[in-house]
Enzyme design. Structure first.
Site, mmCIF file in Angstrom:
data_model
loop_
_atom_site.group_PDB
_atom_site.id
_atom_site.type_symbol
_atom_site.label_atom_id
_atom_site.label_comp_id
_atom_site.label_asym_id
_atom_site.label_seq_id
_atom_site.Cartn_x
_atom_site.Cartn_y
_atom_site.Cartn_z
ATOM 1 N N ASP A 243 33.493 33.260 44.189
ATOM 2 C CA ASP A 243 32.714 33.764 43.247
ATOM 3 C C ASP A 243 32.615 35.295 44.268
ATOM 4 O OD1 ASP A 243 31.121 35.832 41.717
ATOM 5 O OD2 ASP A 243 29.841 34.895 41.650
ATOM 6 N N LYS A 267 34.145 38.826 38.314
ATOM 7 C CA LYS A 267 33.876 39.724 37.331
ATOM 8 C C LYS A 267 34.864 41.476 37.542
ATOM 9 C CE LYS A 267 29.614 36.971 38.783
ATOM 10 N NZ LYS A 267 28.513 36.804 39.730
#
Length: 354
Positions: A243, A267
């Site tokens: 991430d 994201k």
């Protein structure tokens, strides 16, 4: 069709309960809403949230970037050449990925409204229905047990458990959550960079021996420890997801080349918007690496945009889009609609806000 105005304003949104990870604990989020206007009166909306610990951007920094170099790069450009405009935005300043994402979302929203299409359809379309997991904040193990039971009762069958600040407690937390929900609920772990590589291997191997059925482990080691990430992946059977290690397509490419991950979490606030996010998903698809769509603790505006991206790209197969459920009423009309773990995207133009 020229872009004649771009501006932003700030607001705060209270959370229904504290959101806790190994990196931070928050009770409210600070949001910057971005609005663009075209010469025919069509408008678009985007938003960004300040997340110091991940992107390094303050609320004031986001606003300064939007009102300064990003506005200068966008004004008087023809939105029909959206990719060209977004490339100018990317070059206008270094970093500032959340600010860039907010402007990118607003431009996509306005562009879609020109053609009367929802964003997922403009991006090629794949579905307009998704299922999200639900996050269980890091906390006392018994409180996490209770929270897990409540979320399953509300209809969630995939839980994302926050861990990463104490090895002994982390194992107890995971054990209690598994005890709370039984064997039929999928559990994902997110350490938010909270372990070191050998420690992560020890913890994950223990869980594998105990047969706790962990679907994946997200960002077990610090973001810049790519060798450590590879070490973990090489020594466990559980899939490992990156991430915070992935902001750009180049970051994703390097992890793929290293063989350091099984999965990547995209994201918008990290990568700077829909264009870059699509590039990451495309590149991962070519490498056989599936992607998750996630978000920071953000407004329903930006999470809705992320949902449209996920609904359009076939290589985004994991969904972590529960942030709006944590918010008190944002007084926003439209956008993604929740029913338990189900998300439905409307056929309204753009990202669907009035």
């Amino acid at each position: 069709m020229k872009i004649i105005n771009l501006g932003c304003k700030r607001r705060s949104v209270q959370l229904k309960q504290p959101f806790k990870t190994s990196l931070r604990s928050v009770t409210k989020i600070d949001v910057v809403d971005v609005h663009v206007e075209l010469e025919n009166g069509v408008t678009g909306v985007g938003s960004a949230a300040s997340t110091w610990q991940i992107t390094g951007e303050s609320l004031e920094g986001i606003m300064t970037a939007v009102n300064g170099p990003l506005k200068e790069a966008a004004l008087n450009k023809d939105i029909l050449f959206l990719n060209k405009v977004n490339m100018e935005l990317e070059k206008s300043c270094a970093g500032n990925t959340s600010a860039k994402a907010a402007v990118d979302i607003a431009l996509h929203d306005a562009y879609c409204k020109l053609f009367n299409l929802p964003l997922y359809a403009l991006l090629g379309g794949y579905t307009n229905k998704l299922e999200t997991d639900m996050t269980i904040s890091i906390d006392d193990p018994q409180l996490m047990y209770q929270s897990a039971r409540e979320k399953v009762a509300e209809g969630f069958n995939v839980l994302k458990i926050k861990v990463g600040n104490d090895e002994r407690l982390d194992l107890l937390r995971i054990e209690k959550v598994r005890e709370a929900v039984g064997d039929d609920v999928l559990l994902r772990l997110d350490a938010n960079q909270g372990w070191i590589s050998k420690q992560a291997v020890h913890i994950i191997q223990f869980m594998e021996r105990e047969k706790w059925g962990i679907e994946l482990v997200e960002q077990p080691v610090p973001a810049n420890d790519l060798e450590g990430l590879k070490f973990v992946r090489d020594h466990v059977s559980t899939p490992i997801m990156a991430d915070e290690s992935v902001f750009t397509p180049r970051d994703a490419s390097r992890l793929v080349q290293l063989g350091a991950v099984d999965l990547i979490n995209i994201k918008l606030m990290k990568c700077g918007g829909i264009r870059r996010a699509w590039q990451i998903a495309d590149m991962c698809e070519a490498a056989g690496i599936q992607c998750m769509i996630g978000s920071m603790m953000e407004s329903v505006v930006s999470v809705t945009a992320a949902s449209h991206l996920a609904a359009a790209h076939p290589n985004i197969t994991y969904y972590d889009l529960d942030a709006p459920i944590w918010m008190t009423d944002e007084n926003m009309k439209g956008g993604m609609q929740f029913e338990g773990n189900k998300i439905r995207l409307s056929d309204d133009p753009g990202i669907g806000f009035n």
